[in-house]
Design a protein around this motif. Structure first.
Motif, mmCIF file in Angstrom:
data_model
loop_
_atom_site.group_PDB
_atom_site.id
_atom_site.type_symbol
_atom_site.label_atom_id
_atom_site.label_comp_id
_atom_site.label_asym_id
_atom_site.label_seq_id
_atom_site.Cartn_x
_atom_site.Cartn_y
_atom_site.Cartn_z
ATOM 1 N N SER A 88 0.864 -1.186 0.000
ATOM 2 C CA SER A 88 0.000 0.000 0.000
ATOM 3 C C SER A 88 0.897 1.232 0.000
ATOM 4 C CB SER A 88 -0.873 0.011 1.260
ATOM 5 O OG SER A 88 -0.037 0.153 2.406
ATOM 6 N N GLY A 89 0.274 2.385 -0.137
ATOM 7 C CA GLY A 89 1.055 3.628 -0.052
ATOM 8 C C GLY A 89 1.646 3.787 1.336
ATOM 9 N N MET A 90 0.867 3.476 2.361
ATOM 10 C CA MET A 90 1.369 3.632 3.734
ATOM 11 C C MET A 90 2.551 2.707 3.987
ATOM 12 S SD MET A 90 -0.114 6.164 4.784
ATOM 13 C CE MET A 90 1.025 6.219 6.151
ATOM 14 N N ILE A 93 5.657 4.263 2.719
ATOM 15 C CA ILE A 93 6.201 5.304 3.614
ATOM 16 C C ILE A 93 6.865 4.647 4.827
ATOM 17 C CG2 ILE A 93 5.621 7.344 5.006
ATOM 18 C CD1 ILE A 93 3.233 7.783 3.048
ATOM 19 N N PHE A 114 -1.075 13.352 3.866
ATOM 20 C CA PHE A 114 -2.161 12.415 4.169
ATOM 21 C C PHE A 114 -2.207 12.132 5.689
ATOM 22 C CE2 PHE A 114 -3.569 7.823 4.064
ATOM 23 C CZ PHE A 114 -4.901 8.121 3.805
ATOM 24 N N GLU A 157 4.112 16.112 0.220
ATOM 25 C CA GLU A 157 3.226 15.791 -0.914
ATOM 26 C C GLU A 157 3.000 17.101 -1.641
ATOM 27 O OE1 GLU A 157 -0.707 14.527 0.361
ATOM 28 O OE2 GLU A 157 0.237 13.068 1.656
ATOM 29 N N ASN A 161 -3.262 17.736 -0.338
ATOM 30 C CA ASN A 161 -4.654 17.275 -0.347
ATOM 31 C C ASN A 161 -5.260 17.638 1.011
ATOM 32 O OD1 ASN A 161 -6.989 15.741 -0.339
ATOM 33 N ND2 ASN A 161 -5.913 13.793 -0.090
ATOM 34 N N ASP A 186 5.934 12.340 -1.921
ATOM 35 C CA ASP A 186 4.779 11.480 -2.202
ATOM 36 C C ASP A 186 4.119 12.024 -3.468
ATOM 37 O OD1 ASP A 186 2.226 10.349 -2.313
ATOM 38 O OD2 ASP A 186 2.053 10.202 -0.139
ATOM 39 N N ALA A 188 1.664 10.626 -5.273
ATOM 40 C CA ALA A 188 0.430 9.886 -5.570
ATOM 41 C C ALA A 188 -0.598 10.746 -6.303
ATOM 42 C CB ALA A 188 -0.176 9.342 -4.276
ATOM 43 N N SER A 208 1.151 5.912 -3.588
ATOM 44 C CA SER A 208 0.022 5.067 -3.271
ATOM 45 C C SER A 208 -0.529 4.673 -4.637
ATOM 46 C CB SER A 208 -1.040 5.838 -2.469
ATOM 47 O OG SER A 208 -2.233 5.073 -2.461
ATOM 48 N N THR A 210 -2.747 2.700 -5.140
ATOM 49 C CA THR A 210 -4.188 2.568 -4.912
ATOM 50 C C THR A 210 -4.961 3.668 -5.637
ATOM 51 O OG1 THR A 210 -3.448 2.032 -2.667
ATOM 52 C CG2 THR A 210 -5.822 2.269 -3.013
ATOM 53 N N LYS A 211 -4.288 4.790 -5.863
ATOM 54 C CA LYS A 211 -4.974 5.966 -6.393
ATOM 55 C C LYS A 211 -4.956 5.939 -7.931
ATOM 56 C CE LYS A 211 -5.804 7.327 -2.221
ATOM 57 N NZ LYS A 211 -5.433 6.107 -1.516
ATOM 58 N N GLY A 221 -1.996 -0.718 -3.343
ATOM 59 C CA GLY A 221 -0.606 -0.948 -3.733
ATOM 60 C C GLY A 221 0.216 0.284 -3.461
ATOM 61 N N LEU A 340 -9.804 8.490 -3.722
ATOM 62 C CA LEU A 340 -9.616 9.393 -4.861
ATOM 63 C C LEU A 340 -8.777 8.656 -5.894
ATOM 64 C CD1 LEU A 340 -6.447 10.709 -4.772
ATOM 65 C CD2 LEU A 340 -7.390 11.632 -2.681
HETATM 66 C C1 LIG Z 1 -1.157 11.245 -0.994
HETATM 67 C C2 LIG Z 1 -1.367 9.916 -0.345
HETATM 68 N N1 LIG Z 1 -0.303 9.225 0.089
HETATM 69 C C3 LIG Z 1 -0.438 8.011 0.675
HETATM 70 C C4 LIG Z 1 -1.675 7.459 0.862
HETATM 71 C C5 LIG Z 1 -1.786 6.099 1.513
HETATM 72 O O1 LIG Z 1 -1.962 5.162 0.520
HETATM 73 P P1 LIG Z 1 -2.683 3.714 0.766
HETATM 74 O O2 LIG Z 1 -4.115 4.002 1.074
HETATM 75 O O3 LIG Z 1 -2.448 3.030 -0.531
HETATM 76 O O4 LIG Z 1 -1.964 3.090 1.903
HETATM 77 C C6 LIG Z 1 -2.817 8.132 0.420
HETATM 78 C C7 LIG Z 1 -4.138 7.498 0.618
HETATM 79 O O5 LIG Z 1 -5.157 8.048 0.501
HETATM 80 C C8 LIG Z 1 -2.656 9.402 -0.193
HETATM 81 O O6 LIG Z 1 -3.720 10.103 -0.612
#
Ligand SMILES: Cc1ncc(COP(=O)(O)O)c(C=O)c1O
Length: 394
Positions: A88-90, A93, A114, A157, A161, A186, A188, A208, A210-211, A221, A340
């Motif tokens: 995942s994105g987290m 990090i 985030f 970032e 956001n 970041d 994403a 991330s 995932t976005k 992812g 998003l």
């Molecule tokens: C800018 C940003 N970074 C990291 C994340 C975390 O990603 P994940 O939900 O894939 O763990 C998000 C999730 O919304 C995000 O918006």
């Protein structure tokens, strides 16, 4: 081969065909790989051929051909030498922080990242003796002032956001270089289709996936990217040992999603800009936050770093929380959800969702008003989106 365009790389980069010569990228759902003999097993476990960027496979916690294709495609898009995929994105990090930091180290982090990133640095990593100072994303002098002799990492970032504040990547890369720290961006929200932070001096990129990389809200992812060298080796080492790994299935879904990344990002940005311009003129809207608008205070910087303003538009509705909720509750097309990066437009009320767990004072300091609404613009016709928002805006 001549340097290929981004759109070509999105479709072609990273393909590794099997002996069957399949045209579409193969999905390797297997936990482990078979060796020809004990000597080969010994070499693969301990040698470089199954290391970062290697072509041999051992075990899918750290090596898998579908995941490698995802890594190679994303690296090509970002102009990075190395990529490590994560669950995942987290976890991207977390892997970066665990790889590069130790007790006694200090981090300077944008205060507009985030929410889970803030939690990770301020609570979890703090328990392991890593201290973090949060600073406004756009004020370079405050980043400089926050740096200490033990500062090892700067994290941001851009654009932020939900308020679309823009950080000057090149200026902050210079701050990081003087401090002997690494700058982690970041990316994403823009993705390499709109912004390539390494070109402005960032050391590492977080995604991330995932976005927008997936783009259709299907799987989680993440990824870490950068130059080949000790930092990326350490991230890979953490992944191999601790295992926040990307599933081959998710890698395959995102790999196929990346084929349409550039055209989606451009089309979604175009719709976002049109919607932002319309909202800016709407009598019930007090303020629009979108770096693609000429009226945005950092428009010039945004346009130096980004190809477009991106696909995220936030706005303050006159009348506070009640008015904002009315806009959200009156939608029939737009999805009320926190995610998003989807081709389906989503809407959310940051003050009571993504920023609902922080104190009203901290929310106010971060500029998250009760009337704020965030729209992550997808691929629907703008006329339909305007009609959907008009219902609640009156
Ligand atoms: C800018 C940003 N970074 C990291 C994340 C975390 O990603 P994940 O939900 O894939 O763990 C998000 C999730 O919304 C995000 O918006």
């Amino acid at each position: 081969m001549a340097k290929l365009d981004l759109s070509t790389l999105g479709v072609r980069a990273g393909i590794a065909r099997s002996r069957f010569n399949e045209h579409s990228e193969a999905l390797y759902l297997t936990s482990s790989f078979v060796f020809e003999n004990a000597a080969q097993a010994a070499e693969r476990f301990t040698g470089g051929s199954a290391g970062l960027g290697g072509s041999a496979f051992v075990y899918s916690r750290f090596t898998n051909p579908t995941v490698s294709m995802f890594q190679d495609r994303l690296a090509a898009l970002e102009g990075a030498e190395a990529c490590v995929a994560t669950a995942s994105g987290m976890s991207a990090i977390l892997a970066t922080s665990m790889a590069l930091l130790k007790a006694g180290d200090h981090v300077v982090c944008s205060n507009a990242v985030f929410g889970a990133t803030v939690q990770l640095y301020s609570t979890i990593l703090a328990r392991f003796g890593i201290e973090t100072t949060f600073v406004p994303p756009a004020k370079v002098e405050e980043w400089q002032r926050a740096v200490r002799p033990n500062t090892k990492l700067l994290f941001l970032e851009t654009p932020s956001n939900p308020l679309g504040e823009v950080s000057d990547i090149a200026a902050l890369a210079a701050v990081a270089r003087r401090a002997g720290a690494v700058l982690v961006v970041d990316n994403a929200l823009c993705t390499p289709a709109l912004q390539r932070p390494l070109e402005f001096g960032a050391d590492l990129i977080i995604h991330s996936a995932t976005k927008y990389l997936d783009g259709q809200g299907r799987v989680l992812g993440g990824a870490v990217l950068g130059k080949k060298g000790p930092a990326m080796d350490a991230v890979f080492g953490f992944l191999r040992t601790a295992g926040p790994s990307l599933s081959p299935f998710n890698a395959w879904v995102i790999l196929k999603g990346m084929e349409t990344l550039e055209i989606r990002m451009l089309a979604q940005s175009e719709r976002a800009l049109e919607l932002a311009r319309w909202l800016e003129k709407h009598p019930k809207v007090a303020r629009v936050y979108y770096a693609g608008l000429e009226s945005h205070p950092q428009h010039a910087l945004a346009m130096r770093q980004q190809r477009t303003g991106g696909a995220l538009v936030s706005f303050d509705v006159k009348g506070g929380r009640e008015a904002a909720w009315k806009v959200i509750d009156s939608t029939r097309l737009i999805s009320i959800t926190g995610n998003l990066g989807d081709v389906k437009t989503t809407i959310t009320h940051p003050a009571t969702t993504t920023h609902g767990r922080i104190t009203p004072e901290a929310r106010a300091a971060a500029g998250i008003t009760d009337g704020l609404v965030r729209v992550a613009v997808g691929l629907e016709a703008v006329a339909d989106l305007k009609a959907d928002l008009s219902r609640g805006l009156g």
